[in-house]
Design a protein around this motif. Sequence first.
Motif, PDB file in Angstrom:
ATOM      1  N   LEU A 175     -22.321   4.869   3.763  1.00 50.20           N
ATOM      2  CA  LEU A 175     -21.078   4.873   4.524  1.00 50.20           C
ATOM      3  C   LEU A 175     -20.704   3.459   4.952  1.00 50.20           C
ATOM      4  N   LYS A 176     -21.665   2.719   5.477  1.00 45.22           N
ATOM      5  CA  LYS A 176     -21.393   1.344   5.911  1.00 45.22           C
ATOM      6  C   LYS A 176     -20.905   0.483   4.740  1.00 45.22           C
ATOM      7  N   HIS A 177     -21.542   0.662   3.595  1.00 52.34           N
ATOM      8  CA  HIS A 177     -21.175  -0.147   2.434  1.00 52.34           C
ATOM      9  C   HIS A 177     -19.767   0.210   1.938  1.00 52.34           C
ATOM     10  N   SER A 178     -19.456   1.495   1.933  1.00 54.21           N
ATOM     11  CA  SER A 178     -18.126   1.931   1.517  1.00 54.21           C
ATOM     12  C   SER A 178     -17.051   1.358   2.433  1.00 54.21           C
ATOM     13  N   VAL A 179     -17.304   1.403   3.733  1.00 55.30           N
ATOM     14  CA  VAL A 179     -16.351   0.858   4.703  1.00 55.30           C
ATOM     15  C   VAL A 179     -16.196  -0.646   4.507  1.00 55.30           C
ATOM     16  N   SER A 180     -17.295  -1.321   4.207  1.00 54.45           N
ATOM     17  CA  SER A 180     -17.208  -2.770   4.026  1.00 54.45           C
ATOM     18  C   SER A 180     -16.331  -3.126   2.827  1.00 54.45           C
ATOM     19  N   ILE A 181     -16.378  -2.301   1.779  1.00 58.67           N
ATOM     20  CA  ILE A 181     -15.541  -2.546   0.595  1.00 58.67           C
ATOM     21  C   ILE A 181     -14.065  -2.338   0.930  1.00 58.67           C
ATOM     22  N   VAL A 182     -13.760  -1.196   1.547  1.00 59.90           N
ATOM     23  CA  VAL A 182     -12.353  -0.874   1.838  1.00 59.90           C
ATOM     24  C   VAL A 182     -11.784  -1.839   2.873  1.00 59.90           C
ATOM     25  N   SER A 183     -12.566  -2.181   3.888  1.00 61.76           N
ATOM     26  CA  SER A 183     -12.063  -3.089   4.915  1.00 61.76           C
ATOM     27  C   SER A 183     -11.810  -4.478   4.338  1.00 61.76           C
ATOM     28  N   LYS A 184     -12.679  -4.912   3.430  1.00 58.00           N
ATOM     29  CA  LYS A 184     -12.496  -6.226   2.809  1.00 58.00           C
ATOM     30  C   LYS A 184     -11.258  -6.226   1.903  1.00 58.00           C
ATOM     31  N   MET A 185     -11.049  -5.146   1.181  1.00 57.39           N
ATOM     32  CA  MET A 185      -9.848  -5.035   0.350  1.00 57.39           C
ATOM     33  C   MET A 185      -8.595  -5.116   1.211  1.00 57.39           C
ATOM     34  N   ARG A 186      -8.593  -4.394   2.326  1.00 64.73           N
ATOM     35  CA  ARG A 186      -7.422  -4.419   3.204  1.00 64.73           C
ATOM     36  C   ARG A 186      -7.226  -5.811   3.820  1.00 64.73           C
ATOM     37  N   GLU A 187      -8.303  -6.407   4.271  1.00 62.87           N
ATOM     38  CA  GLU A 187      -8.221  -7.725   4.899  1.00 62.87           C
ATOM     39  C   GLU A 187      -7.704  -8.777   3.919  1.00 62.87           C
ATOM     40  N   GLU A 188      -8.213  -8.768   2.707  1.00 60.29           N
ATOM     41  CA  GLU A 188      -7.888  -9.820   1.744  1.00 60.29           C
ATOM     42  C   GLU A 188      -6.552  -9.588   1.042  1.00 60.29           C
ATOM     43  N   LEU A 189      -6.184  -8.325   0.824  1.00 54.23           N
ATOM     44  CA  LEU A 189      -4.962  -8.040   0.077  1.00 54.23           C
ATOM     45  C   LEU A 189      -3.750  -7.835   0.972  1.00 54.23           C
ATOM     46  N   GLY A 190      -3.976  -7.499   2.235  1.00 56.91           N
ATOM     47  CA  GLY A 190      -2.867  -7.339   3.164  1.00 56.91           C
ATOM     48  C   GLY A 190      -2.327  -5.924   3.218  1.00 56.91           C
ATOM     49  N   ASP A 191      -1.424  -5.725   4.154  1.00 57.10           N
ATOM     50  CA  ASP A 191      -0.890  -4.387   4.396  1.00 57.10           C
ATOM     51  C   ASP A 191       0.162  -3.951   3.396  1.00 57.10           C
ATOM     52  N   ASP A 192       0.683  -4.864   2.589  1.00 61.69           N
ATOM     53  CA  ASP A 192       1.721  -4.502   1.627  1.00 61.69           C
ATOM     54  C   ASP A 192       1.147  -3.925   0.331  1.00 61.69           C
ATOM     55  N   ILE A 193      -0.165  -3.962   0.182  1.00 58.17           N
ATOM     56  CA  ILE A 193      -0.826  -3.404  -1.005  1.00 58.17           C
ATOM     57  C   ILE A 193      -1.328  -2.004  -0.667  1.00 58.17           C
ATOM     58  N   ASP A 194      -1.028  -1.040  -1.542  1.00 60.14           N
ATOM     59  CA  ASP A 194      -1.510   0.332  -1.352  1.00 60.14           C
ATOM     60  C   ASP A 194      -2.950   0.449  -1.835  1.00 60.14           C
ATOM     61  N   LEU A 195      -3.800   1.029  -0.992  1.00 60.30           N
ATOM     62  CA  LEU A 195      -5.182   1.335  -1.351  1.00 60.30           C
ATOM     63  C   LEU A 195      -5.314   2.841  -1.503  1.00 60.30           C
ATOM     64  N   LEU A 196      -5.855   3.285  -2.625  1.00 63.00           N
ATOM     65  CA  LEU A 196      -6.018   4.700  -2.931  1.00 63.00           C
ATOM     66  C   LEU A 196      -7.510   4.956  -3.115  1.00 63.00           C
ATOM     67  N   ILE A 197      -8.068   5.859  -2.340  1.00 63.68           N
ATOM     68  CA  ILE A 197      -9.516   6.071  -2.331  1.00 63.68           C
ATOM     69  C   ILE A 197      -9.893   7.236  -3.233  1.00 63.68           C
ATOM     70  N   GLU A 198     -10.730   6.960  -4.200  1.00 62.70           N
ATOM     71  CA  GLU A 198     -11.208   7.958  -5.162  1.00 62.70           C
ATOM     72  C   GLU A 198     -12.584   8.474  -4.738  1.00 62.70           C
ATOM     73  N   CYS A 199     -12.699   9.797  -4.591  1.00 59.61           N
ATOM     74  CA  CYS A 199     -14.004  10.395  -4.286  1.00 59.61           C
ATOM     75  C   CYS A 199     -14.610  11.123  -5.479  1.00 59.61           C
ATOM     76  N   HIS A 200     -13.792  11.435  -6.487  1.00 56.14           N
ATOM     77  CA  HIS A 200     -14.275  12.141  -7.672  1.00 56.14           C
ATOM     78  C   HIS A 200     -14.880  13.505  -7.327  1.00 56.14           C
ATOM     79  N   GLY A 201     -14.439  14.121  -6.226  1.00 56.81           N
ATOM     80  CA  GLY A 201     -14.962  15.438  -5.867  1.00 56.81           C
ATOM     81  C   GLY A 201     -16.455  15.450  -5.665  1.00 56.81           C
ATOM     82  N   ARG A 202     -16.994  14.366  -5.135  1.00 56.16           N
ATOM     83  CA  ARG A 202     -18.454  14.215  -5.127  1.00 56.16           C
ATOM     84  C   ARG A 202     -19.140  14.726  -3.865  1.00 56.16           C
ATOM     85  N   PHE A 203     -18.411  15.031  -2.779  1.00 48.55           N
ATOM     86  CA  PHE A 203     -19.050  15.293  -1.491  1.00 48.55           C
ATOM     87  C   PHE A 203     -18.967  16.756  -1.054  1.00 48.55           C
ATOM     88  N   SER A 204     -19.985  17.196  -0.339  1.00 52.49           N
ATOM     89  CA  SER A 204     -19.863  18.420   0.438  1.00 52.49           C
ATOM     90  C   SER A 204     -18.990  18.112   1.652  1.00 52.49           C
TER      91      SER A 204
END
Length: 392
Positions: A175-204
Amino acid sequence: MEKITNIDILELGSPEEKSSPWSSTILILRLTSSNGNVGYGEAPTTLMTHPVLESMKEVSRIFQDKDYYNIEANNREYYKNAFYISKSIEETAALSAFEIASWDLIGKDLGTPVYKMLGGVFNDKIKAYANGWYSDCVEPEDFVSKAKKLVNKGYKAFKFDPFGNNYDKLSTEGLKHSVSIVSKMREELGDDIDLLIECHGRFSTKYAIMAGEALDPYNPLFIEEPVHPELEFGLYDFKKYVNTPVALGERLLNKEDFARFISSGMVDIIQPDITNSKGILEGKKIAAVADAFGVPVAFHNAFGPVQTAATLNVDYTIPNFLIQESFEESWPEWKKSLFTGYTIENGFFRLSGKPGLGIEVNEKILNESRTEAMEPLNPNEPPWVVSGTFKQ
């Protein structure tokens, strides 16, 4: 009466496919009509190339010598004979290829693009989001570095799976690692870039909620398939706790499936796949069902160029279009050059406007890419993930 006189089912592939192992093979359908025109369709292959190919042979028994203008009648005739089609993606995939190729033939006969037969242009700009771009990305800096290269090409939306090798459960470290990836993408790319999160139906459900709550602050455009597909009732609990819109649909096979998910409030954005949910006309109907509930459409599109062209022809016509998936930047050269007829410029798709699907085949590449192989099976990661990312 114009009819289908010849049917060719072609499996294509190459070991050059590095990013998307699920589409290292593609199935292309070629229909020849009594007036000499040729129409193309495509079927998906994710670890089912040969079963789908065999299903295409079954569908050909229904479509041989049929009037291809009779889209509804031909589809219904196969439906009548195919006892398990409501639950069999192999059958709906095979049928979809024939339906798509029929539209291509009709458009070529009439000298008009398919989208003009579906209501004409409603959207003249089709925004693309990049997928498949993050092969071998593990650390946040890996994702950011590759994404920035595509930002420079004009892309303004990125889908990615940040969950590494977590499956069913999500560890604290995962969880921590996933958040670090998404937060870094948002920080570096800015709010004008859309981020779409793929889970691939992997979780309970419990762990999907953990992921969704943790990623809410980064304002994703949507989170895709957060729970295992057979746990769809878990989406009710997920939506109680997570604000990010839920997207799904690539594993739903017809308009009735979508009507149930939409009317029961389990989904916010639908992702039908033209190549496994009975084709272009069914895709248009699914979009209409969604429009009646105010639900936007972002078609799934993860295989080859015929699929993309068919999907774009529907995208052009629907009022509730949201955004369109694109793997083109990660394709090997043979797949990029197999067909021409649409472009991506500054992050937006455009069709050629030529008759039918608007595409033309490169016969040399088509012949050189023929194969009978199965998709690769990597013991270290499942075939539905982008290569080199199923690790922590």
